[in-house]
Design a protein around this motif. Structure first.
Motif, short mmCIF file in Angstrom:
data_model
loop_
_atom_site.label_atom_id
_atom_site.label_comp_id
_atom_site.label_asym_id
_atom_site.label_seq_id
_atom_site.Cartn_x
_atom_site.Cartn_y
_atom_site.Cartn_z
N ALA A 43 23.99 -4.44 61.32
CA ALA A 43 24.67 -5.62 61.86
C ALA A 43 23.90 -6.66 62.46
O ALA A 43 22.89 -6.00 63.31
N CYS B 76 31.52 -4.16 64.47
CA CYS B 76 30.46 -4.60 63.68
C CYS B 76 30.67 -5.01 62.23
O CYS B 76 30.36 -5.87 61.66
N CYS C 251 27.93 0.65 63.19
CA CYS C 251 28.08 1.72 64.30
C CYS C 251 29.39 1.83 64.79
O CYS C 251 29.87 2.86 65.17
N CYS D 286 22.32 0.59 64.00
CA CYS D 286 23.26 -0.27 63.15
C CYS D 286 22.61 -1.57 62.35
O CYS D 286 21.82 -2.20 62.98
N CYS E 247 23.01 -6.63 66.42
CA CYS E 247 23.50 -5.24 67.14
C CYS E 247 22.27 -4.20 67.37
O CYS E 247 21.30 -4.32 66.47
ZN LIG Z 1 26.59 -2.38 65.29
#
Ligand SMILES: [Zn+2]
Length: 204
Positions: A167, A188, A184, A165, A170
């Motif tokens: 983000a 996020c 994900c 992910c 994350c």
């Molecule tokens: Zn994420």
């Protein structure tokens, strides 16, 4: 940002932000960050009882009913956490396009060798494959099934669908089943959009 258990808050096995992606990813995703960039690490596998609960939750992939009986105690938890650490390292290397470290690959393969397993034809060749294994220890058999799932994922055609992910803050992995999935989880995606929005407003 570490993933050491000593700094992690204990989370609930049924409270993972991302679950049901793939057995190997599901094990790695048992640690996650709650609260974004300034958040804290949460670990759902802290006590042996957590491992038993995680196993029951992943019945379809793990098929715990077909594994031999036995205890899932501190030693089994430690083995799962070692496989989780190695799988996170391997996945991180794979999504970055580089080779994984030999030591991490050896942990995955060692879990397989400790409990060789195979899937047999069911009676009359009707129904689902019947999982069998040489080892008689529940923990080893279940651990090997997770490792087997990881091998199949990373050597099969879905290898390129494994994503980390993007983000900020994350640490979760997911299987990108369609090209539009960028994060994900929706939380996020929302977090990143909100951050972009407030950054744009701050610049105006
Ligand atoms: Zn994420």
């Amino acid at each position: 940002m570490g993933t050491g258990r000593d700094v992690a808050e204990r989370g609930a096995v049924d409270g993972m932000p991302v679950d049901g992606e793939h057995l190997a990813l599901d094990l790695v995703n048992t640690t996650f960050i709650r609260g974004g960039l300034r958040g804290h690490l949460v670990d759902v596998l802290v006590e042996p009882a957590d491992l038993a609960a995680w196993v029951e939750r992943h019945g379809e992939g793990l098929d715990p009913a077909s594994a031999p009986p036995g205890e899932l105690g501190p030693a089994e938890l430690a083995a799962f956490l070692e496989l989780r650490r190695a799988l996170r390292a391997v996945l991180t290397a794979v999504v970055a396009g580089g080779p994984a470290a030999d030591a991490d690959v050896a942990v995955v393969n060692g879990a397989l060798r400790a409990a060789p397993g195979w899937a047999e034809l069911p009676p009359g060749a009707v129904g689902r494959a019947v999982p069998r294994s040489l080892a008689g220890e529940r923990g080893r058999v279940l651990l090997a099934r997770v490792a087997q799932a990881a091998v199949e994922l990373l050597t099969g055609e879905r290898r390129d669908s494994v994503k980390a992910c993007p983000a900020p803050g994350c640490i979760l992995f997911f299987l990108q089943q369609h090209a539009r999935r960028a994060w994900c989880s929706t939380s996020c995606g929302t977090r990143v959009r909100v951050a972009r929005h407030s950054r744009r407003h701050a610049e105006e």
